[in-house]
Motif scaffolding. Structure first.
Motif, PDB file in Angstrom:
ATOM      1  N   LEU A   1       0.824  -1.208   0.000  1.00 38.37           N
ATOM      2  CA  LEU A   1       0.000   0.000   0.000  1.00 38.37           C
ATOM      3  C   LEU A   1       0.858   1.258   0.000  1.00 38.37           C
ATOM      4  O   LEU A   1       0.481   2.277  -0.598  1.00 38.37           O
ATOM      5  N   PHE A   2       2.021   1.217   0.673  1.00 37.57           N
ATOM      6  CA  PHE A   2       2.955   2.334   0.574  1.00 37.57           C
ATOM      7  C   PHE A   2       3.344   2.556  -0.883  1.00 37.57           C
ATOM      8  O   PHE A   2       3.347   3.688  -1.396  1.00 37.57           O
ATOM      9  N   LYS A   3       3.698   1.483  -1.585  1.00 44.60           N
ATOM     10  CA  LYS A   3       4.140   1.612  -2.970  1.00 44.60           C
ATOM     11  C   LYS A   3       2.996   2.062  -3.867  1.00 44.60           C
ATOM     12  O   LYS A   3       3.207   2.821  -4.828  1.00 44.60           O
ATOM     13  N   PHE A   4       1.776   1.620  -3.559  1.00 45.27           N
ATOM     14  CA  PHE A   4       0.617   2.127  -4.297  1.00 45.27           C
ATOM     15  C   PHE A   4       0.490   3.636  -4.112  1.00 45.27           C
ATOM     16  O   PHE A   4       0.261   4.375  -5.085  1.00 45.27           O
ATOM     17  N   ALA A   5       0.616   4.112  -2.874  1.00 49.94           N
ATOM     18  CA  ALA A   5       0.479   5.543  -2.605  1.00 49.94           C
ATOM     19  C   ALA A   5       1.574   6.339  -3.308  1.00 49.94           C
ATOM     20  O   ALA A   5       1.318   7.409  -3.886  1.00 49.94           O
ATOM     21  N   LEU A   6       2.811   5.827  -3.292  1.00 53.94           N
ATOM     22  CA  LEU A   6       3.898   6.511  -3.977  1.00 53.94           C
ATOM     23  C   LEU A   6       3.684   6.509  -5.484  1.00 53.94           C
ATOM     24  O   LEU A   6       3.953   7.500  -6.170  1.00 53.94           O
ATOM     25  N   LEU A   7       3.166   5.404  -6.017  1.00 56.38           N
ATOM     26  CA  LEU A   7       2.845   5.343  -7.439  1.00 56.38           C
ATOM     27  C   LEU A   7       1.754   6.350  -7.786  1.00 56.38           C
ATOM     28  O   LEU A   7       1.790   6.978  -8.855  1.00 56.38           O
ATOM     29  N   THR A   8       0.781   6.530  -6.906  1.00 57.07           N
ATOM     30  CA  THR A   8      -0.259   7.534  -7.125  1.00 57.07           C
ATOM     31  C   THR A   8       0.351   8.923  -7.245  1.00 57.07           C
ATOM     32  O   THR A   8       0.031   9.688  -8.175  1.00 57.07           O
TER      33      THR A   8
ATOM     34  N   SER B   1      -9.809  14.690   1.502  1.00 57.08           N
ATOM     35  CA  SER B   1      -9.853  13.451   2.286  1.00 57.08           C
ATOM     36  C   SER B   1      -9.172  12.305   1.551  1.00 57.08           C
ATOM     37  O   SER B   1      -8.589  11.410   2.177  1.00 57.08           O
ATOM     38  N   ASP B   2      -9.222  12.319   0.212  1.00 56.25           N
ATOM     39  CA  ASP B   2      -8.525  11.286  -0.559  1.00 56.25           C
ATOM     40  C   ASP B   2      -7.016  11.418  -0.375  1.00 56.25           C
ATOM     41  O   ASP B   2      -6.294  10.421  -0.205  1.00 56.25           O
ATOM     42  N   PHE B   3      -6.506  12.652  -0.415  1.00 55.59           N
ATOM     43  CA  PHE B   3      -5.082  12.862  -0.225  1.00 55.59           C
ATOM     44  C   PHE B   3      -4.651  12.538   1.203  1.00 55.59           C
ATOM     45  O   PHE B   3      -3.524  12.084   1.425  1.00 55.59           O
ATOM     46  N   GLU B   4      -5.539  12.775   2.156  1.00 58.61           N
ATOM     47  CA  GLU B   4      -5.216  12.399   3.535  1.00 58.61           C
ATOM     48  C   GLU B   4      -5.037  10.887   3.649  1.00 58.61           C
ATOM     49  O   GLU B   4      -4.164  10.398   4.389  1.00 58.61           O
ATOM     50  N   ALA B   5      -5.855  10.128   2.926  1.00 58.16           N
ATOM     51  CA  ALA B   5      -5.702   8.675   2.923  1.00 58.16           C
ATOM     52  C   ALA B   5      -4.370   8.272   2.292  1.00 58.16           C
ATOM     53  O   ALA B   5      -3.659   7.384   2.805  1.00 58.16           O
ATOM     54  N   ILE B   6      -3.988   8.919   1.179  1.00 58.91           N
ATOM     55  CA  ILE B   6      -2.711   8.633   0.537  1.00 58.91           C
ATOM     56  C   ILE B   6      -1.560   8.956   1.478  1.00 58.91           C
ATOM     57  O   ILE B   6      -0.596   8.188   1.610  1.00 58.91           O
ATOM     58  N   ASP B   7      -1.659  10.092   2.175  1.00 56.57           N
ATOM     59  CA  ASP B   7      -0.624  10.455   3.142  1.00 56.57           C
ATOM     60  C   ASP B   7      -0.483   9.409   4.239  1.00 56.57           C
ATOM     61  O   ASP B   7       0.634   9.071   4.654  1.00 56.57           O
ATOM     62  N   ALA B   8      -1.605   8.889   4.701  1.00 55.22           N
ATOM     63  CA  ALA B   8      -1.549   7.871   5.753  1.00 55.22           C
ATOM     64  C   ALA B   8      -0.811   6.636   5.271  1.00 55.22           C
ATOM     65  O   ALA B   8      -0.008   6.041   6.009  1.00 55.22           O
ATOM     66  N   LEU B   9      -1.035   6.238   4.015  1.00 58.92           N
ATOM     67  CA  LEU B   9      -0.353   5.064   3.470  1.00 58.92           C
ATOM     68  C   LEU B   9       1.138   5.322   3.263  1.00 58.92           C
ATOM     69  O   LEU B   9       1.960   4.409   3.368  1.00 58.92           O
ATOM     70  N   LEU B  10       1.493   6.585   2.972  1.00 54.90           N
ATOM     71  CA  LEU B  10       2.887   6.928   2.719  1.00 54.90           C
ATOM     72  C   LEU B  10       3.719   7.022   3.987  1.00 54.90           C
ATOM     73  O   LEU B  10       4.909   6.700   3.984  1.00 54.90           O
ATOM     74  N   THR B  11       3.118   7.478   5.066  1.00 58.42           N
ATOM     75  CA  THR B  11       3.916   7.894   6.214  1.00 58.42           C
ATOM     76  C   THR B  11       3.842   6.969   7.411  1.00 58.42           C
ATOM     77  O   THR B  11       4.640   7.111   8.336  1.00 58.42           O
ATOM     78  N   SER B  12       2.926   6.010   7.403  1.00 59.37           N
ATOM     79  CA  SER B  12       2.741   5.206   8.605  1.00 59.37           C
ATOM     80  C   SER B  12       2.870   3.718   8.312  1.00 59.37           C
ATOM     81  O   SER B  12       2.283   3.214   7.351  1.00 59.37           O
ATOM     82  N   PRO B  13       3.633   2.985   9.140  1.00 55.67           N
ATOM     83  CA  PRO B  13       3.668   1.529   9.003  1.00 55.67           C
ATOM     84  C   PRO B  13       2.398   0.856   9.500  1.00 55.67           C
ATOM     85  O   PRO B  13       2.223  -0.345   9.303  1.00 55.67           O
ATOM     86  N   ALA B  14       1.511   1.635  10.108  1.00 57.17           N
ATOM     87  CA  ALA B  14       0.227   1.103  10.587  1.00 57.17           C
ATOM     88  C   ALA B  14      -0.857   2.141  10.323  1.00 57.17           C
ATOM     89  O   ALA B  14      -1.416   2.731  11.249  1.00 57.17           O
ATOM     90  N   PRO B  15      -1.172   2.410   9.046  1.00 56.74           N
ATOM     91  CA  PRO B  15      -2.169   3.441   8.734  1.00 56.74           C
ATOM     92  C   PRO B  15      -3.545   3.078   9.281  1.00 56.74           C
ATOM     93  O   PRO B  15      -3.935   1.911   9.272  1.00 56.74           O
ATOM     94  N   ALA B  16      -4.258   4.086   9.752  1.00 58.87           N
ATOM     95  CA  ALA B  16      -5.578   3.868  10.357  1.00 58.87           C
ATOM     96  C   ALA B  16      -6.644   3.809   9.273  1.00 58.87           C
ATOM     97  O   ALA B  16      -7.605   4.585   9.262  1.00 58.87           O
ATOM     98  N   LEU B  17      -6.464   2.886   8.341  1.00 56.03           N
ATOM     99  CA  LEU B  17      -7.423   2.686   7.252  1.00 56.03           C
ATOM    100  C   LEU B  17      -7.809   1.215   7.225  1.00 56.03           C
ATOM    101  O   LEU B  17      -6.955   0.336   7.202  1.00 56.03           O
ATOM    102  N   THR B  18      -9.097   0.955   7.233  1.00 61.42           N
ATOM    103  CA  THR B  18      -9.581  -0.422   7.199  1.00 61.42           C
ATOM    104  C   THR B  18      -9.688  -0.902   5.755  1.00 61.42           C
ATOM    105  O   THR B  18      -9.616  -0.113   4.800  1.00 61.42           O
ATOM    106  N   SER B  19      -9.871  -2.197   5.594  1.00 56.01           N
ATOM    107  CA  SER B  19     -10.098  -2.745   4.258  1.00 56.01           C
ATOM    108  C   SER B  19     -11.338  -2.119   3.632  1.00 56.01           C
ATOM    109  O   SER B  19     -11.363  -1.843   2.426  1.00 56.01           O
ATOM    110  N   ALA B  20     -12.355  -1.859   4.443  1.00 50.92           N
ATOM    111  CA  ALA B  20     -13.565  -1.212   3.931  1.00 50.92           C
ATOM    112  C   ALA B  20     -13.261   0.201   3.440  1.00 50.92           C
ATOM    113  O   ALA B  20     -13.800   0.643   2.414  1.00 50.92           O
ATOM    114  N   ASP B  21     -12.387   0.929   4.144  1.00 52.85           N
ATOM    115  CA  ASP B  21     -11.986   2.271   3.698  1.00 52.85           C
ATOM    116  C   ASP B  21     -11.301   2.201   2.338  1.00 52.85           C
ATOM    117  O   ASP B  21     -11.571   3.021   1.445  1.00 52.85           O
ATOM    118  N   LEU B  22     -10.404   1.233   2.175  1.00 53.20           N
ATOM    119  CA  LEU B  22      -9.667   1.105   0.919  1.00 53.20           C
ATOM    120  C   LEU B  22     -10.596   0.717  -0.224  1.00 53.20           C
ATOM    121  O   LEU B  22     -10.476   1.238  -1.333  1.00 53.20           O
TER     122      LEU B  22
END
Length: 373
Positions: free
Chosen positions: A231-238, A263-284
């Motif tokens: 998911l980190f690599k997905f966010a960086l690819l985005t 809010s979409d960019f906030e989700a991308i930031d969470a995937l980029l910066t955290s080893p444990a992003p607060a995003l559920t599978s339902a969020d993704l």
């Protein structure tokens, strides 16, 4: 034996049963040779023959497990996996040793002819600026088309992770995409994964995994490849596709405020910066569906903003966006400390060139396949 032999449901062919193309290998890389081949019960296959040094590090049991993995899935999930991935269908043995795998050819919808022969559409095309695409005879992926394919990719990752599969070496040269048809024409926003023999199954891979520096998380990660690193690599690819620059590490989200909700960019930031992003599978899944919705099967394109969740994409919006993309601006991210600093740009060039070399190998493979077809 005329068909793939099976032990406990694990398919394999003897090397001597393969009929290799007499013209020689289609391409060569650091770990394998790629051949077009047929087997007694199937035509139009690809044989990936591992080099000696790669075989020395190969875990044969893990590779057999990967080959057999689709049989463990529900029928609809198995169908989806095989439609989206060049999944190895059998191992190839020479005596007691595994020497390679047999793969399907990539479907024709992932190829195009810019005027000098059929070529694959790699995900890198989404990061190509319009003027470069025009000069090279490529289709240009307008903003909605970028977003729809990124949304499809996010949905694909969620599907793979739910089925115990991690890509690991997720980068754009290992993904093919469908074309961006002109407005009013039917369009498919699909992706196709290559190099699936290196995927991880239940956290384990059949071979050592590479993690090129330009796609490596910079936060502490002692767990190796996981869904989070995918998911980190997905966010960086985005980020890199939106910036139209495969060396980009951050963008000014404000420049895209008329195209995507913050809010979409906030989700991308969470995937980029955290080893444990607060995003559920339902969020993704919700984000993936929202991004896919900006391109309709009839070719209609839309945008999403904070004020209008879905508005038809107009020529005026396109002109304004392209003008904004050509404006020089200091890159500023919503989270100021994104994982890869701009000062690392020079250190990333060598791995990028290596990735380009691998892409050239894949192009040779596809050209050979297309000529066969």
């Amino acid at each position: 034996m005329t068909a793939a032999e099976s032990t406990d449901g694990q398919a394999w062919y003897r090397l001597r049963s393969l009929r290799l193309d007499p013209g020689g290998p289609l391409g060569e890389g650091g770990a394998a040779e790629i051949w077009r081949c047929t087997v007694p019960d199937r035509d139009h296959l690809v044989f990936k023959r591992f080099r000696d040094e790669a075989r020395a590090d190969l875990d044969g049991d893990r590779l057999r497990q990967l080959v057999a993995w689709p049989r463990r899935l529900a029928p609809e999930d198995r169908e989806r996996l095989l439609a989206r991935c060049a999944w190895p269908s059998a191992v190839v043995t020479d005596g007691a040793e595994i020497v390679g795998v047999v793969l399907p050819e990539a479907p024709a919808m992932y190829f195009h002819d810019p005027g000098n022969g059929w070529k694959p559409r790699h995900f890198t095309r989404l990061a190509v600026p319009e003027q470069v695409a025009t000069r090279r005879g490529f289709e240009y992926y307008d903003f909605p088309h970028k977003l729809a394919r990124l949304g499809r990719l996010l949905g694909d990752l969620d599907f793979l992770h739910d089925n115990g599969i991690v890509i690991g070496d997720l980068q754009p040269n290992n993904i093919l995409v469908t074309g961006a048809a002109p407005a009013g024409q039917s369009v498919m926003t699909e992706n196709y994964f290559l190099d699936c023999d290196s995927f991880l199954i239940d956290g384990h891979s059949a071979m050592p995994n590479l993690d090129p520096l330009p796609w490596r998380p910079q936060y502490a990660n002692g767990d190796g490849f996981t869904p989070t690193t995918d998911l980190f690599k997905f966010a960086l690819l985005t980020i890199r596709c939106l910036a139209e620059d495969l060396a980009a590490d951050r963008i000014d989200y404000g420049r895209f405020g008329q195209l995507l909700p913050m809010s979409d960019f906030e989700a991308i930031d969470a995937l980029l910066t955290s080893p444990a992003p607060a995003l559920t599978s339902a969020d993704l899944r919700s984000l993936a569906r929202a991004w896919q919705s900006v391109v309709r099967p009839d070719g209609g394109t839309f945008r999403r903003t904070d004020t209008v969740l879905l508005e038809r994409w107009s020529p005026a919006m396109r002109v304004a966006h392209l003008a904004e993309m050509t404006t020089v601006a200091e890159p500023v991210a919503a989270a100021q400390d994104l994982p890869v600093e701009a000062s690392d740009r020079a250190s990333k060039l060598v791995p990028v060139l290596l990735a380009a070399a691998l892409a050239a190998l894949i192009i040779l493979v596809v050209l050979g396949i297309a000529m066969h077809g």
